[in-house]
Motif scaffolding. Sequence first.
Motif, mmCIF file in Angstrom:
data_model
loop_
_atom_site.group_PDB
_atom_site.id
_atom_site.type_symbol
_atom_site.label_atom_id
_atom_site.label_comp_id
_atom_site.label_asym_id
_atom_site.label_seq_id
_atom_site.Cartn_x
_atom_site.Cartn_y
_atom_site.Cartn_z
ATOM 1 N N LEU A 67 -6.638 -2.589 -2.933
ATOM 2 C CA LEU A 67 -5.824 -1.444 -3.364
ATOM 3 C C LEU A 67 -5.850 -1.264 -4.872
ATOM 4 O O LEU A 67 -5.837 -0.130 -5.370
ATOM 5 N N VAL A 104 -3.376 5.354 -10.327
ATOM 6 C CA VAL A 104 -2.414 4.243 -10.273
ATOM 7 C C VAL A 104 -3.008 3.028 -10.981
ATOM 8 O O VAL A 104 -4.031 2.489 -10.561
ATOM 9 N N LEU A 124 3.060 -1.090 -10.927
ATOM 10 C CA LEU A 124 2.259 0.080 -10.596
ATOM 11 C C LEU A 124 2.746 1.243 -11.447
ATOM 12 O O LEU A 124 3.940 1.546 -11.469
ATOM 13 N N LYS A 134 1.853 5.405 -12.735
ATOM 14 C CA LYS A 134 1.050 6.619 -12.557
ATOM 15 C C LYS A 134 0.530 7.097 -13.895
ATOM 16 O O LYS A 134 1.288 7.309 -14.842
ATOM 17 N N SER A 175 0.817 -1.220 0.000
ATOM 18 C CA SER A 175 0.000 0.000 0.000
ATOM 19 C C SER A 175 0.849 1.267 0.000
ATOM 20 O O SER A 175 0.478 2.277 -0.606
ATOM 21 N N THR A 226 -2.581 -0.901 -12.146
ATOM 22 C CA THR A 226 -1.886 -2.123 -11.728
ATOM 23 C C THR A 226 -1.932 -3.150 -12.848
ATOM 24 O O THR A 226 -3.009 -3.469 -13.365
ATOM 25 N N TYR A 271 1.769 2.054 -3.500
ATOM 26 C CA TYR A 271 0.625 2.646 -4.201
ATOM 27 C C TYR A 271 0.552 4.140 -3.889
ATOM 28 O O TYR A 271 0.323 4.972 -4.776
ATOM 29 N N TYR A 276 -6.979 2.547 -5.827
ATOM 30 C CA TYR A 276 -5.978 3.516 -6.305
ATOM 31 C C TYR A 276 -6.136 3.889 -7.774
ATOM 32 O O TYR A 276 -5.441 4.797 -8.260
#
Length: 408
Positions: free
Chosen positions: A251, A260, A271, A273, A220, A262, A223, A255
């Motif tokens: 998560l 974010v 991960l 952005k 986490s 995944t 993240y 997120y």
Amino acid sequence: MNLHLNFSSTNKKSSLNITGSKSETNRLLLLQALFPELKLENISISDDSVVMQKSISRSQKVVDIHHAGTAMRFLTAYFAIKENSDVVLTGSSRMKQRPIKFLVDALQQLGAEINYVENENYPPIRIKGKKLTKNKVTLKANVSSQYISALLLIAPKLENGLELVLEGEITSIPYIRMTLALLNEIGIETSFENNIIKVNSKLKTQNPEVKIESDWSSASYYYSIVALSQIGTQIILSNFKKNSFQGDSILVEIYKSFGVETTFVENQIILEKKEYKCSSVKLNLIESPDIAQTIAVTCFGLGVGCRLEGLHTLKIKETDRLEALKKELSKLGAMVFTTDSILQIAPSTRIKENISIKTYQDHRMAMAFAPLALRTNLIIEDSEVVSKSYPTFWDDLKQIGFEIEEIN
């Protein structure tokens, strides 16, 4: 030890190995004590798991689990069925303030012999182990899921298995399902229908080798780091499963709101952005309260308003986490409102510099606030508390570009 944190430059792409899940490890360590043929891979290196291992393997009259709440609950059940043992189970001053009554009452329903040594309903407790033949117990459903898991873990070694009736609305169902999934993985039959859980007795396991998944609670913090980073930043984390037993794997969905993305590739998660639009979020974290601190700090760092609900169990953790979050976020300039089960933060773009964050002997306070170094310089007090669940945390942050300096 206090640490001064800042962040100068980011590696656009970083990779880390995270230790095995503390939650899975501690459950499997207890099962290994009951079924010695079990072989475990990727065991957590957390303080809690080290304490759990030592407490099970050593013959002692007094077992001190320090701050390890999971160990307190699981070992209470374990020693209750360890025939001919006579143990006083104790812990830190904070542990002596954390109630154990509901679990003790449930074990006593099964015939266990447990007495309070100092204060009624709280550790330390004296446990005289014996064979338990009763197989039905009733427990309030809104108590810590660790009480429930403690009973389920010893159930295969009860002569007639266990039928557990939960009264009311159940808290933290994913942690209960994790326990049942691990029992199933080693060949123990279970059922969970309505509010009744049944576990069959078993003499031997069918699958003696288990690889423990890495810890989603520890993931986490990455993240949060990616959410607070520039677009395009990537962090790769090892040994995670798409169909995880761990409730904190939510998560992945949560997120997305913070940009974010995944991606699962073999046994890794990537991960990254991305662009996002989010001014506020409302989440019920009743099934994953351990990530509440991380999410709250992420929202504050992004200037996103949030309302987090279902947090009533946070008041009896290592500290009163709701009160601790309110105090420390307020020092940074946040407008925070709390009740016994809700935390609300108003959207804000201003973060104060060089604030010292108190950690209250709580590992998650230290790690949840650390990602804010991407937005402001800050100080983390008593930084060594991270060893409870993630001893290499500060070294791993240095690997991905954090500047960390010890200060007096």
